[in-house]
Design an enzyme around this catalytic site. Structure first.
Site, PDB file in Angstrom:
ATOM      1  N   ASN A  64      34.385  39.011  24.125  1.00  0.00           N
ATOM      2  CA  ASN A  64      34.689  39.475  25.561  1.00  0.00           C
ATOM      3  C   ASN A  64      35.542  38.744  26.046  1.00  0.00           C
ATOM      4  O   ASN A  64      35.530  37.517  27.039  1.00  0.00           O
ATOM      5  CB  ASN A  64      32.829  39.179  25.998  1.00  0.00           C
TER       6      ASN A  64
ATOM      7  N   LYS B 102      34.728  34.614  26.836  1.00  0.00           N
ATOM      8  CA  LYS B 102      33.179  34.071  26.264  1.00  0.00           C
ATOM      9  C   LYS B 102      33.105  34.626  24.788  1.00  0.00           C
ATOM     10  O   LYS B 102      33.381  36.032  24.149  1.00  0.00           O
ATOM     11  CB  LYS B 102      32.141  35.577  27.846  1.00  0.00           C
TER      12      LYS B 102
ATOM     13  N   ASP C  11      35.538  49.668  27.568  1.00  0.00           N
ATOM     14  CA  ASP C  11      34.858  49.898  28.857  1.00  0.00           C
ATOM     15  C   ASP C  11      34.898  50.564  29.565  1.00  0.00           C
ATOM     16  O   ASP C  11      33.840  51.619  30.750  1.00  0.00           O
ATOM     17  CB  ASP C  11      35.618  48.553  30.087  1.00  0.00           C
TER      18      ASP C  11
ATOM     19  N   LEU D 242      28.473  44.891  40.605  1.00  0.00           N
ATOM     20  CA  LEU D 242      29.407  43.728  41.399  1.00  0.00           C
ATOM     21  C   LEU D 242      29.745  42.208  41.453  1.00  0.00           C
ATOM     22  O   LEU D 242      28.601  41.746  41.287  1.00  0.00           O
ATOM     23  CB  LEU D 242      28.459  43.388  43.458  1.00  0.00           C
TER      24      LEU D 242
ATOM     25  N   ASN E 297      34.028  39.927  40.378  1.00  0.00           N
ATOM     26  CA  ASN E 297      35.128  39.892  41.386  1.00  0.00           C
ATOM     27  C   ASN E 297      35.261  41.242  40.934  1.00  0.00           C
ATOM     28  O   ASN E 297      35.907  40.996  41.425  1.00  0.00           O
ATOM     29  CB  ASN E 297      35.662  38.598  39.842  1.00  0.00           C
ATOM     30  N   GLY E 298      35.331  41.514  40.157  1.00  0.00           N
ATOM     31  CA  GLY E 298      34.983  42.918  40.282  1.00  0.00           C
ATOM     32  C   GLY E 298      34.314  43.894  40.443  1.00  0.00           C
ATOM     33  O   GLY E 298      33.719  43.795  40.271  1.00  0.00           O
TER      34      GLY E 298
ATOM     35  N   ASP F 133      35.459  34.596  47.085  1.00  0.00           N
ATOM     36  CA  ASP F 133      34.540  33.979  46.816  1.00  0.00           C
ATOM     37  C   ASP F 133      33.033  34.256  47.795  1.00  0.00           C
ATOM     38  O   ASP F 133      33.870  33.471  49.017  1.00  0.00           O
ATOM     39  CB  ASP F 133      34.671  32.207  45.882  1.00  0.00           C
TER      40      ASP F 133
ATOM     41  N   GLY G 134      27.398  39.519  39.011  1.00  0.00           N
ATOM     42  CA  GLY G 134      27.271  38.284  39.003  1.00  0.00           C
ATOM     43  C   GLY G 134      26.848  38.360  40.901  1.00  0.00           C
ATOM     44  O   GLY G 134      26.126  37.857  41.230  1.00  0.00           O
TER      45      GLY G 134
ATOM     46  N   GLY H  39      26.135  40.880  42.116  1.00  0.00           N
ATOM     47  CA  GLY H  39      24.593  42.137  42.527  1.00  0.00           C
ATOM     48  C   GLY H  39      23.464  41.558  41.938  1.00  0.00           C
ATOM     49  O   GLY H  39      22.239  41.584  42.376  1.00  0.00           O
TER      50      GLY H  39
END
Length: 369
Positions: A7, A14, A128, A183, A185-186, A257, A304, A306
């Site tokens: 990924n 990842k 995706d 939800l 960074n994107g 952030d 991250g 959400g």
């Protein structure tokens, strides 16, 4: 069989080794490496893959890799479904780069390196965009002339592997009308009916939809024309503005952030404004997706933000109280799966996005598991 899931982000890799059976996927090992940027990732792809193989060998107890699955953010108009790929397919994959120039070059460098490092194993491209390939014409059509739409300019939708993983996790408990709010960074919101995407907030590229960490999301196209005409912005400058300088980072002038914005919010009006803009934008998209669905049984928060930001979940749901959707503050802070209040008209779920597990599941099913 053992499937290596890769990924690749623009500045991260990842990976995980998963044991895939007929009905189960078990993680044997996983890592998340930050790199020094897309250019370094491209030039150092072969070294990265050698390190991946060295890393998974002891962590997995020496388990062999039987197949490799790759996350690719965009397949372009020609590649809409997950598929097995060979080296001869790399030009077809490269043809989609103009649709996702920030994501695909580094990812395709990793694909090429992996095909050399694991040359005898089958490779699978997991897009995706695949989950959204079923979008009806009403949702995928952009209001442009047919001559442009015929060139592949349409709404594609993203975070599809995350949505697929949510649908899989819910299994027999999958509601008819579900909204997935991925939800991070994107960020995107997707309307899922009977397990299929019928509408989504992102458009032709992952820069569309809601304001994100540093991406603008949807913006008046006249603003871009104005910047070109009056301030001499070219395509590269616009791309940098849209993807790296805007969104929450642009509004706050501090950071994209949310953790930093929460810390600064009491003393910084611009940080508070950025948080409020994000919560309002997500709530608007959820309300829009309810219209597309014609009803609502559940909202699943993932990604991250959400999954981990209880304050933001609460801020979003408060804006939906007029619809009879309410959050239980105690359960929300504890991040229990069902965090709705007893009198809420729908379930509110907090779920983990298992993209890498989904990559392994797809690759395993397409190569023999």
């Amino acid at each position: 069989m053992n499937v290596l899931a890769l990924n690749c982000g623009s500045s991260s890799l990842k990976f995980g080794l998963y044991q895939v059976g007929d009905q189960s996927v078990e993680c044997l090992c996983e890592e998340d490496w930050e790199t020094s940027g897309a250019d370094a990732q491209i030039s150092g792809a072969h070294d990265l893959l050698q390190k991946v193989e060295e890393k998974i060998r002891p962590l997995s107890g020496g388990a062999a890799v039987d197949a490799v699955g790759h996350r690719l953010v965009h397949g372009g108009p020609a590649l809409g479904r997950h598929c097995r790929i060979e080296r001869a397919d790399l030009p077809r994959l490269t043809a989609a780069v103009p649709f996702a120039p920030l994501h695909l070059p580094a990812a395709l460098a990793i694909v090429g390196a992996a095909m050399e490092q694991f040359s005898s194993q089958p490779h699978v491209a997991c897009f995706d965009t695949t989950f959204h390939w079923s979008l009806p014409a009403l949702a995928q059509t952009l209001p442009l002339p047919e001559t442009l739409r015929s060139q592949g300019i349409r709404r594609y939708g993203f975070h599809g592997l995350s949505c697929e993983s949510i649908v899989h996790q819910l299994g027999a408990d999958l509601p008819r009308d579900l909204i997935v709010a991925h939800l991070g960074n994107g960020a995107s919101v997707t309307a899922v009916q009977h397990g299929k995407s019928i509408d989504t907030s992102m458009g032709m590229t992952p820069a569309g939809g809601m304001p994100m960490s540093s991406r603008s999301g949807d913006i008046d196209p006249g603003v871009l024309v104005y910047l070109m005409r009056e301030m001499s912005y070219d395509a590269d400058r616009l791309e940098s503005l849209i993807n790296h300088e805007s969104g929450l980072k642009g509004i706050s002038g501090l950071s994209g952030d949310l953790r930093a914005l929460h810390r600064a919010a009491d003393a910084s009006p611009s940080a508070r404004l950025a948080l409020d803009c994000f919560a309002a934008a997500v709530a608007k998209q959820i309300a829009a997706m309810i219209t597309s669905l014609g009803g609502l049984d559940a909202i699943a928060f993932t990604g991250g933000i959400g999954q981990h930001d209880a304050a933001m979940r609460a801020a979003i749901i408060r804006r939906l109280a007029w619809l009879g959707i309410f959050i239980d503050d105690t359960r929300n802070v504890s991040a229990l799966s069902d965090v709705q209040r007893g009198d809420s008209r729908c379930r509110i779920l907090v779920m983990e996005s298992r993209e890498d597990e989904q990559i392994a599941r797809i690759a395993g099913s397409m190569t023999g598991a």
